[in-house]
Motif scaffolding. Sequence first.
Motif, PDB file in Angstrom:
ATOM      1  N   ASP A  26      -1.353 -31.270  60.169  1.00 15.15           N
ATOM      2  CA  ASP A  26      -1.299 -30.005  60.881  1.00 15.15           C
ATOM      3  C   ASP A  26       0.123 -29.458  60.836  1.00 15.15           C
ATOM      4  N   PHE A  27       0.251 -28.171  60.598  1.00 19.55           N
ATOM      5  CA  PHE A  27       1.537 -27.496  60.551  1.00 19.55           C
ATOM      6  C   PHE A  27       1.555 -26.483  61.684  1.00 19.55           C
ATOM      7  N   TYR A  28       2.582 -26.554  62.544  1.00 23.54           N
ATOM      8  CA  TYR A  28       2.670 -25.698  63.714  1.00 23.54           C
ATOM      9  C   TYR A  28       3.668 -24.577  63.466  1.00 23.54           C
ATOM     10  N   TYR A  29       3.435 -23.446  64.111  1.00 28.48           N
ATOM     11  CA  TYR A  29       4.293 -22.274  63.950  1.00 28.48           C
ATOM     12  C   TYR A  29       5.720 -22.597  64.371  1.00 28.48           C
ATOM     13  N   ALA A  30       6.666 -22.178  63.537  1.00 26.75           N
ATOM     14  CA  ALA A  30       8.089 -22.408  63.819  1.00 26.75           C
ATOM     15  C   ALA A  30       8.808 -21.059  63.851  1.00 26.75           C
ATOM     16  N   PRO A  31       9.118 -20.553  65.050  1.00 28.10           N
ATOM     17  CA  PRO A  31       9.802 -19.257  65.110  1.00 28.10           C
ATOM     18  C   PRO A  31      11.209 -19.317  64.516  1.00 28.10           C
TER      19      PRO A  31
ATOM     20  N   ARG B  86      -4.429  -8.548  66.506  1.00 28.30           N
ATOM     21  CA  ARG B  86      -3.634  -9.760  66.745  1.00 28.30           C
ATOM     22  C   ARG B  86      -3.689 -10.703  65.545  1.00 28.30           C
ATOM     23  N   VAL B  87      -4.841 -10.820  64.924  1.00 26.39           N
ATOM     24  CA  VAL B  87      -4.973 -11.695  63.753  1.00 26.39           C
ATOM     25  C   VAL B  87      -4.080 -11.213  62.626  1.00 26.39           C
ATOM     26  N   ARG B  88      -3.982  -9.904  62.463  1.00 28.16           N
ATOM     27  CA  ARG B  88      -3.190  -9.358  61.357  1.00 28.16           C
ATOM     28  C   ARG B  88      -1.694  -9.323  61.638  1.00 28.16           C
ATOM     29  N   THR B  89      -1.287  -9.262  62.910  1.00 27.76           N
ATOM     30  CA  THR B  89       0.128  -9.053  63.211  1.00 27.76           C
ATOM     31  C   THR B  89       0.830 -10.244  63.847  1.00 27.76           C
ATOM     32  N   GLU B  90       0.102 -11.183  64.416  1.00 27.87           N
ATOM     33  CA  GLU B  90       0.741 -12.316  65.082  1.00 27.87           C
ATOM     34  C   GLU B  90       0.491 -13.603  64.293  1.00 27.87           C
ATOM     35  N   PRO B  91       1.436 -14.539  64.349  1.00 27.84           N
ATOM     36  CA  PRO B  91       1.238 -15.801  63.627  1.00 27.84           C
ATOM     37  C   PRO B  91       0.180 -16.671  64.302  1.00 27.84           C
ATOM     38  N   ALA B  92      -0.458 -17.485  63.497  1.00 28.75           N
ATOM     39  CA  ALA B  92      -1.431 -18.438  64.042  1.00 28.75           C
ATOM     40  C   ALA B  92      -0.679 -19.554  64.759  1.00 28.75           C
ATOM     41  N   GLU B  93      -1.343 -20.231  65.654  1.00 27.59           N
ATOM     42  CA  GLU B  93      -0.703 -21.313  66.385  1.00 27.59           C
ATOM     43  C   GLU B  93      -0.429 -22.503  65.480  1.00 27.59           C
ATOM     44  N   MET B  94      -1.418 -22.797  64.593  1.00 26.83           N
ATOM     45  CA  MET B  94      -1.197 -23.879  63.638  1.00 26.83           C
ATOM     46  C   MET B  94      -2.069 -23.669  62.409  1.00 26.83           C
TER      47      MET B  94
ATOM     48  N   TYR C 162       5.560 -22.464  59.097  1.00 26.61           N
ATOM     49  CA  TYR C 162       4.869 -23.503  59.855  1.00 26.61           C
ATOM     50  C   TYR C 162       5.449 -24.843  59.410  1.00 26.61           C
ATOM     51  N   GLU C 163       5.723 -25.716  60.380  1.00 31.86           N
ATOM     52  CA  GLU C 163       6.322 -27.026  60.069  1.00 31.86           C
ATOM     53  C   GLU C 163       5.470 -28.150  60.602  1.00 31.86           C
ATOM     54  N   LYS C 164       5.583 -29.287  59.898  1.00 35.10           N
ATOM     55  CA  LYS C 164       4.859 -30.485  60.312  1.00 35.10           C
ATOM     56  C   LYS C 164       5.617 -31.132  61.471  1.00 35.10           C
ATOM     57  N   ARG C 165       4.901 -31.618  62.465  1.00 32.05           N
ATOM     58  CA  ARG C 165       5.567 -32.302  63.595  1.00 32.05           C
ATOM     59  C   ARG C 165       5.428 -33.784  63.471  1.00 32.05           C
TER      60      ARG C 165
ATOM     61  N   ARG D 179       4.163 -34.568  50.435  1.00 34.82           N
ATOM     62  CA  ARG D 179       5.599 -34.380  50.683  1.00 34.82           C
ATOM     63  C   ARG D 179       5.920 -33.066  51.377  1.00 34.82           C
ATOM     64  N   THR D 180       4.943 -32.194  51.529  1.00 36.75           N
ATOM     65  CA  THR D 180       5.194 -30.868  52.110  1.00 36.75           C
ATOM     66  C   THR D 180       5.515 -30.995  53.596  1.00 36.75           C
ATOM     67  N   ASN D 181       6.647 -30.419  54.003  1.00 40.12           N
ATOM     68  CA  ASN D 181       7.041 -30.415  55.408  1.00 40.12           C
ATOM     69  C   ASN D 181       7.002 -29.014  56.008  1.00 40.12           C
ATOM     70  N   GLN D 182       6.894 -27.999  55.155  1.00 39.92           N
ATOM     71  CA  GLN D 182       6.906 -26.631  55.660  1.00 39.92           C
ATOM     72  C   GLN D 182       5.974 -25.772  54.806  1.00 39.92           C
ATOM     73  N   ILE D 183       5.249 -24.878  55.482  1.00 37.36           N
ATOM     74  CA  ILE D 183       4.337 -23.953  54.797  1.00 37.36           C
ATOM     75  C   ILE D 183       4.739 -22.539  55.174  1.00 37.36           C
ATOM     76  N   VAL D 184       4.725 -21.647  54.191  1.00 40.07           N
ATOM     77  CA  VAL D 184       4.915 -20.221  54.440  1.00 40.07           C
ATOM     78  C   VAL D 184       3.546 -19.572  54.242  1.00 40.07           C
ATOM     79  N   PHE D 185       3.016 -18.964  55.318  1.00 41.03           N
ATOM     80  CA  PHE D 185       1.689 -18.361  55.266  1.00 41.03           C
ATOM     81  C   PHE D 185       1.739 -17.002  55.950  1.00 41.03           C
ATOM     82  N   ARG D 186       1.410 -15.951  55.210  1.00 36.58           N
ATOM     83  CA  ARG D 186       1.484 -14.559  55.682  1.00 36.58           C
ATOM     84  C   ARG D 186       2.875 -14.204  56.188  1.00 36.58           C
TER      85      ARG D 186
END
Length: 119
Positions: A78-83, A63-71, A116-119, A105-112
């Motif tokens: 904190d950046f939350y997962y954005a499908p 699950r760690v390798r194949t699913e996105p983290a919650e945040m 992930y977006e800031k709320r 200024r970062t509003n979005q992160i691409v990780f793996r």
Amino acid sequence: MKRKYVKVIIIASCCLLLIVGFGMIRKLIDHKQVEKQVEESTIKETTPPKTAIPDWAKEYDRRVRTEPAEMVVTEYGDFYYAPFPKQFPRDEIANRDIDEEVTKRTNQIVFRGYYYEKR
């Protein structure tokens, strides 16, 4: 009399040849076995031992390798997962896969590969 000694010498020399031949063959076999043992021991030393991993650990690892983290938590928030990610200007996106820095200024992160977006 001479004939008797000739037979003895021939038989003794044949026995000597057989003994030397068996000795050489045995040394070759022993040498091959030692080389094989050395090769196997180096293979065992370089590969980690296979220990029994419980099923829950296998599932967790999968699950760690194949699913996105919650945040994703950073010092800038904190950046939350954005499908379904929104479009942001390039300077407001930090791609952590290529080690880009996260700023205020970062509003979005691409990780793996996940957004992930800031709320």
